[in-house]
Structure formats: structure tokens, C-alpha cells
Scaffold this motif. Sequence first.
Motif, mmCIF file in Angstrom:
data_model
loop_
_atom_site.group_PDB
_atom_site.id
_atom_site.type_symbol
_atom_site.label_atom_id
_atom_site.label_comp_id
_atom_site.label_asym_id
_atom_site.label_seq_id
_atom_site.Cartn_x
_atom_site.Cartn_y
_atom_site.Cartn_z
ATOM 1 N N ARG A 133 60.794 36.047 38.333
ATOM 2 C CA ARG A 133 61.621 35.968 37.132
ATOM 3 C C ARG A 133 61.337 37.183 36.265
ATOM 4 N NH1 ARG A 133 60.777 31.964 31.998
ATOM 5 N NH2 ARG A 133 62.748 32.343 30.944
ATOM 6 N N ASP A 135 61.064 38.230 32.998
ATOM 7 C CA ASP A 135 60.957 37.457 31.762
ATOM 8 C C ASP A 135 60.225 38.188 30.651
ATOM 9 O OD1 ASP A 135 58.424 37.426 32.931
ATOM 10 O OD2 ASP A 135 57.965 35.418 32.196
ATOM 11 N N GLN A 136 59.831 39.442 30.867
ATOM 12 C CA GLN A 136 58.975 40.102 29.886
ATOM 13 C C GLN A 136 59.280 41.602 29.829
ATOM 14 O OE1 GLN A 136 54.650 38.950 29.199
ATOM 15 N NE2 GLN A 136 54.409 40.719 30.545
ATOM 16 N N ARG A 171 50.639 39.606 22.971
ATOM 17 C CA ARG A 171 51.856 38.935 23.422
ATOM 18 C C ARG A 171 52.627 38.366 22.243
ATOM 19 N NH1 ARG A 171 51.817 38.265 28.874
ATOM 20 N NH2 ARG A 171 49.799 38.437 29.926
ATOM 21 N N ARG A 173 55.933 35.636 21.821
ATOM 22 C CA ARG A 173 56.831 34.732 22.517
ATOM 23 C C ARG A 173 57.814 34.138 21.513
ATOM 24 N NH1 ARG A 173 54.995 33.523 27.603
ATOM 25 N NH2 ARG A 173 56.363 31.696 27.701
ATOM 26 N N HIS A 180 60.247 37.750 26.622
ATOM 27 C CA HIS A 180 59.127 37.833 25.700
ATOM 28 C C HIS A 180 58.603 39.267 25.705
ATOM 29 C CE1 HIS A 180 59.360 33.546 25.515
ATOM 30 N NE2 HIS A 180 59.106 33.416 26.797
ATOM 31 N N ALA A 199 57.432 37.919 36.487
ATOM 32 C CA ALA A 199 56.456 36.903 36.885
ATOM 33 C C ALA A 199 56.759 36.559 38.340
ATOM 34 C CB ALA A 199 56.580 35.669 36.006
ATOM 35 N N ARG A 240 51.988 35.906 37.045
ATOM 36 C CA ARG A 240 52.238 34.851 36.063
ATOM 37 C C ARG A 240 53.174 33.817 36.666
ATOM 38 N NH1 ARG A 240 55.309 36.575 32.361
ATOM 39 N NH2 ARG A 240 55.841 38.542 33.379
ATOM 40 N N PRO A 242 56.380 31.991 37.267
ATOM 41 C CA PRO A 242 57.784 32.313 36.943
ATOM 42 C C PRO A 242 58.468 31.270 36.075
ATOM 43 C CG PRO A 242 57.320 32.641 39.277
ATOM 44 C CD PRO A 242 56.131 31.926 38.698
ATOM 45 N N THR A 244 56.861 29.356 33.623
ATOM 46 C CA THR A 244 56.273 29.230 32.287
ATOM 47 C C THR A 244 55.821 30.559 31.703
ATOM 48 O OG1 THR A 244 54.024 28.871 33.118
ATOM 49 C CG2 THR A 244 55.434 26.938 32.872
ATOM 50 N N GLY A 245 55.759 31.627 32.506
ATOM 51 C CA GLY A 245 55.258 32.911 32.033
ATOM 52 C C GLY A 245 53.760 32.923 31.950
#
Length: 245
Positions: A133, A135-136, A171, A173, A180, A199, A240, A242, A244-245
Motif C-alpha cells: 500500500r 500510504d506514506q 511521524r 498521521r 501520512h 507498506a 510496515r 499495509p 494499519t501502517g
Amino acid sequence: MIRWTWAFLDRPVDTFAACARFWATVTDSTVSAPRGDNDEFVTLLPASGPAWIKMQAVCDDGGIHLDLDVDDIPAAVATATGLGARVVAEPAAYTIMESPAGQTFCFTPAAEQARPHPAPVTVTTAPDGTVTRLDQICLDLAPADIDADTAFWQALTEWTPGPSSRPEYARLRGPDQPLHFLLQRLDDPRPAGAHADFAASNIAAAAAWHESLGATRVTDAEHWIVLRDPGNALYCVTARDPYTG
């Protein structure tokens, strides 16, 4: 208040088509019809859920900038400048800015009706079952810039600082956001930059899949692998979760 966060991948014109195919595949997306005066913009449309990645063909080496959807652009600009940001340009529908360290971002008009709450988790499953994912976004900052830009992004987004196991990272969020932020203190002075982080349920398998699609492996670490996409831009696959991060 930031309603939605977009990762905007800026890639060189001569490799843009290959980059769009690559990023669409690794995010389980299709490439939208091009738009812009020179057909320079596309959106990656995921198989399900709302989009959160756009791409732009550029005449330089490219990079990443952020689009932040807000309800009131003038008010957001006033807040950002009060926190130390600079206005770069003000086209008709959006405003281009730089953070105190020089990271480019844009305030863009929110489309509230198009954003589900909360944002769904959008994952990609590779042919071997590996789940990833995007995601960041990692903001890469020089030692002299990390404190000011960390304070800036935290105040601007009003996002919650998250725990980090390494002192060089911070970090942030956001609630109901597809992306994030990770702020990374670099070892040496350099201009502000950013890269995408995936992730991954298995970083070695994810990296191997990306290599088969045209990425180049750069560095292996214990918890992440650094790669370059077909446009020579760095990004990471990280260990990480995928979901929940």
C-alpha cells in the motif's frame, strides 16, 4: 482543515509514459485520460475507493509535491504563510507554495462529496500474494531544516504526531486521510525533497515484483528497500503493515 491529501508524482517527459504504467500497476490503478494544456496531468484511478495519486509530466528531473484539498484556499494560504511558508504562484484555481525548508505543495479546492469518511484502506496484491500500500510520503530534510519543517507541517495539518523507533524520524498521521507523513532528518545539507513509501507484507518479494516491472534496486536495509522507478525517482518499500501502517 485539510480534507484530502494527494501525492503528486512529477516525472520527466521522456519517461512519463513508462512511469505512469509502472505506478498504475504497483497501485492497482488505471491511468485517467490526460488533461492540461499539454496533456501533462493524469490521475491514477484505483480499482476501488477514491483516488489519492496524481502524476505530472515535467521538463526537469521531477520529484514529488503534495496537493492539499481545503475548503477555503485564501484562509489556508494565510495560515501557511503565518507559519513560515511562501507563495510561489497563484493560478486561477489553486495556490502553489513552499514550506519553510522549500518543499513544494499546493492548496487545491476540496470536493467534499467525493471523499468518503473514513478513507478506505486501498491495498495492492502482487501476483505472488504480497500485499502493498502506498500510504506514506517521506519528507527528506537537512539537519538545519528538520525542526522548523516538522513544526510547520504539524501546525498546518493539525495531525497527530506518531511514535517512531528512530530519532531521525517524526511521524504525522491525519484522520481519514489516504496518506501520512514521515519527516526524515538527513545526514548532510541538501534541498528539501520527498519520496513515496509503500507498506509491504514482504519487502523482499515486493521489491522483486517492482524490479520485474522496471524498477531498479538501490539499497537493502533491515526494514526497508530503496528503489528507483523508471523515471529514476527514489522510493521505498518498508516493513510496515499495509492495513494499519
